[in-house]
Enzyme design. Structure first.
Site, PDB file in Angstrom:
ATOM      1  N   SER A 110      -8.779   0.499  -1.822  1.00  0.00           N
ATOM      2  CA  SER A 110      -7.719  -0.488  -1.635  1.00  0.00           C
ATOM      3  C   SER A 110      -6.975  -0.761  -2.935  1.00  0.00           C
ATOM      4  O   SER A 110      -7.573  -0.799  -4.013  1.00  0.00           O
ATOM      5  CB  SER A 110      -8.327  -1.788  -1.112  1.00  0.00           C
ATOM      6  OG  SER A 110      -7.355  -2.818  -1.075  1.00  0.00           O
ATOM      7  N   TYR A 132      -0.238  -1.546   0.075  1.00  0.00           N
ATOM      8  CA  TYR A 132       0.624  -2.338   0.956  1.00  0.00           C
ATOM      9  C   TYR A 132       2.048  -2.229   0.423  1.00  0.00           C
ATOM     10  O   TYR A 132       2.279  -1.694  -0.665  1.00  0.00           O
ATOM     11  CB  TYR A 132       0.186  -3.806   0.970  1.00  0.00           C
ATOM     12  CG  TYR A 132      -1.195  -4.044   1.502  1.00  0.00           C
ATOM     13  CD1 TYR A 132      -1.435  -4.070   2.870  1.00  0.00           C
ATOM     14  CD2 TYR A 132      -2.273  -4.253   0.644  1.00  0.00           C
ATOM     15  CE1 TYR A 132      -2.706  -4.287   3.371  1.00  0.00           C
ATOM     16  CE2 TYR A 132      -3.542  -4.473   1.136  1.00  0.00           C
ATOM     17  CZ  TYR A 132      -3.758  -4.491   2.502  1.00  0.00           C
ATOM     18  OH  TYR A 132      -5.019  -4.704   2.993  1.00  0.00           O
ATOM     19  N   THR A 158      -0.750   0.741   4.452  1.00  0.00           N
ATOM     20  CA  THR A 158      -1.178  -0.192   5.499  1.00  0.00           C
ATOM     21  C   THR A 158      -0.012  -1.089   5.872  1.00  0.00           C
ATOM     22  O   THR A 158       0.575  -1.751   5.014  1.00  0.00           O
ATOM     23  CB  THR A 158      -2.359  -1.050   5.010  1.00  0.00           C
ATOM     24  OG1 THR A 158      -3.435  -0.189   4.650  1.00  0.00           O
ATOM     25  CG2 THR A 158      -2.820  -2.002   6.103  1.00  0.00           C
ATOM     26  N   LYS A 256      -1.545   3.371   8.201  1.00  0.00           N
ATOM     27  CA  LYS A 256      -2.670   2.644   8.786  1.00  0.00           C
ATOM     28  C   LYS A 256      -2.164   1.379   9.471  1.00  0.00           C
ATOM     29  O   LYS A 256      -1.306   0.674   8.947  1.00  0.00           O
ATOM     30  CB  LYS A 256      -3.673   2.279   7.689  1.00  0.00           C
ATOM     31  CG  LYS A 256      -4.978   1.664   8.175  1.00  0.00           C
ATOM     32  CD  LYS A 256      -5.946   1.539   6.999  1.00  0.00           C
ATOM     33  CE  LYS A 256      -7.282   0.984   7.461  1.00  0.00           C
ATOM     34  NZ  LYS A 256      -7.194  -0.445   7.825  1.00  0.00           N
ATOM     35  N   HIS A 280      -6.583  -3.879  11.755  1.00  0.00           N
ATOM     36  CA  HIS A 280      -7.016  -4.509  10.507  1.00  0.00           C
ATOM     37  C   HIS A 280      -8.343  -5.248  10.684  1.00  0.00           C
ATOM     38  O   HIS A 280      -8.553  -6.325  10.142  1.00  0.00           O
ATOM     39  CB  HIS A 280      -5.945  -5.456   9.974  1.00  0.00           C
ATOM     40  CG  HIS A 280      -5.876  -5.478   8.476  1.00  0.00           C
ATOM     41  ND1 HIS A 280      -4.920  -4.798   7.782  1.00  0.00           N
ATOM     42  CD2 HIS A 280      -6.659  -6.069   7.533  1.00  0.00           C
ATOM     43  CE1 HIS A 280      -5.091  -4.983   6.479  1.00  0.00           C
ATOM     44  NE2 HIS A 280      -6.158  -5.745   6.310  1.00  0.00           N
TER      45      HIS A 280
END
Length: 391
Positions: A110, A132, A158, A256, A280
């Site tokens: 992440s 993100y 994501t 995602k 999520h």
């Protein structure tokens, strides 16, 4: 083998041990879902609605699990899903990366992780960097270029995160930083979990609530909430933005958070090489169906054009087999490995991965399949009304 002090037989046992070892707020952060937790619960419960059609005799003596995801050969179809700020163990994502590498699988890291991408790639060269849409295009590009320079093999974007903090059963408080005030506030919880405190004391550090992978050159790593503030001020991405980032990255690229077939098609049009069917982990729009319910319609829409992955609710090797029989290339796991790490550090993550690998093998044997690539929907009993097409 039976559970021992250093080994647990199931992911459920890992969760029980994590609950006993972690301070209450840390544990609640791992099990939280948005609002009533309807999606969170359905992610797990939906797998139980699917049955198997087993065979006996003439079963394969060997069962193959190897596959390829985002250009990386992996020994079995389970990939580490990227999860943010890991305060469950001092070694965090580096320990997870080592366990995944030893198991022969890939690591999703992440951008909100507690460990730098450079350290994680060193521990597992098969690392996929997740981001993100946070900040300007220039800042996003700088972060992804840093990941590329570190050796990340793929980029995961994501798109399904609204960061809803509402929890009908109470959301655990997360401090801005672990200063003296925060330490005093959480001291009673920590004193009830001395082994957790001892792990951190031995490391010579405190749980890190900064996000080093969101810092660009010369910047100080922002705190989790600092990064969240930047995200809140960033205009929401368009599919044109996603296509631009795909072109800039140039390598394997996953989107995602796909639940709707229309979004799956748009991701393909944007140039994605893989998509992850994911809600999520129940932390986005509550009331969204379980990922496994949405999987068949997404596979029908784009399964012949991109790799389709599934993320959400996987707790057993048999869950993995069900997802693959419905068309997934592989699954990603989140909470399962975090519970393993909380229970026993790197060895606990390896324990979880071995549980899943063994469960896949046992399910293949029972179905009479020599390879995960032989799995088909006819291996399953799917009740009427189980799937949710969404479009």
């Amino acid at each position: 083998m039976a559970s021992t002090r250093e080994w647990f037989e199931s992911v459920a046992e890992a969760q029980r041990r994590a609950r006993k070892r972690l301070p209450r707020s840390v544990y609640l952060a791992l099990v939280a879902g948005s609002e009533r937790g309807l999606t969170l619960a359905d992610n797990v419960d939906a797998f139980d609605e699917i049955g198997f059609r087993p065979h006996v005799a003439d079963l394969p003596r060997e069962r193959a699990q190897a596959t390829t995801v985002l250009g990386q050969d992996i020994s079995f179809p389970v990939v580490i899903s990227p999860t943010g700020v890991q305060a469950v163990h001092p070694e965090g994502e580096v320990a997870v990366a080592r366990a995944a590498a030893a198991a022969g699988t890939a690591m999703g890291l992440s951008s909100f992780a507690s460990k730098p991408v450079e350290e994680v790639v060193a521990a597992n060269p098969a690392t996929f960097f997740q981001t993100y849409w946070v900040g300007s295009r220039d800042r996003i590009l700088a972060r992804t270029e840093r990941a590329r320079a570190a050796g990340a093999k793929a980029l995961i974007v994501t798109l399904d995160w609204t960061f809803a903090t509402r929890r009908d059963w109470g959301s655990p408080p997360i401090p801005e930083r672990l200063d003296l005030k925060a330490l005093l506030r959480f001291a009673p919880e920590g004193l009830l979990r001395p082994r957790y405190l001892l792990d951190w004391a031995r490391s010579g550090a405190l749980p890190d609530l900064t996000t080093p992978n969101l810092a660009t050159a010369g910047e100080r790593a922002p705190t989790f909430f600092g990064a969240y503030g930047e995200w809140m001020q960033t205009p929401l991405p368009t599919w044109e933005d996603i296509a631009w980032l795909r072109e800039q990255w140039g390598g394997p690229f996953a989107v995602k958070g796909i639940m709707h077939p229309d979004d799956a098609r748009r991701a393909v049009d944007a140039g994605a090489t893989a998509i992850s069917v994911s809600n999520h982990g129940g932390n986005n729009l509550d009331g969204t169906p379980a990922s496994i319910r949405a999987l068949p319609a997404v596979v029908a829409a784009v399964g012949d054009q991109v790799e389709v992955l599934l993320d959400g609710g996987v707790r057993r090797g048999s869950d993995v087999v069900k997802a693959l029989a419905l068309g997934a290339r592989a699954v990603l796991i989140g909470r399962a490995y975090l519970w393993g790490m909380a229970a026993n550090g790197e060895a606990g993550v390896a324990n979880v991965l071995q549980i899943l690998r063994s469960g896949i093998d046992e399910s293949l044997l029972g179905l009479g399949r020599a390879s995960i690539h032989d799995l088909v929907p006819e291996d399953l009993i799917v009740p009427e009304g189980f799937t949710r097409a969404l479009g």
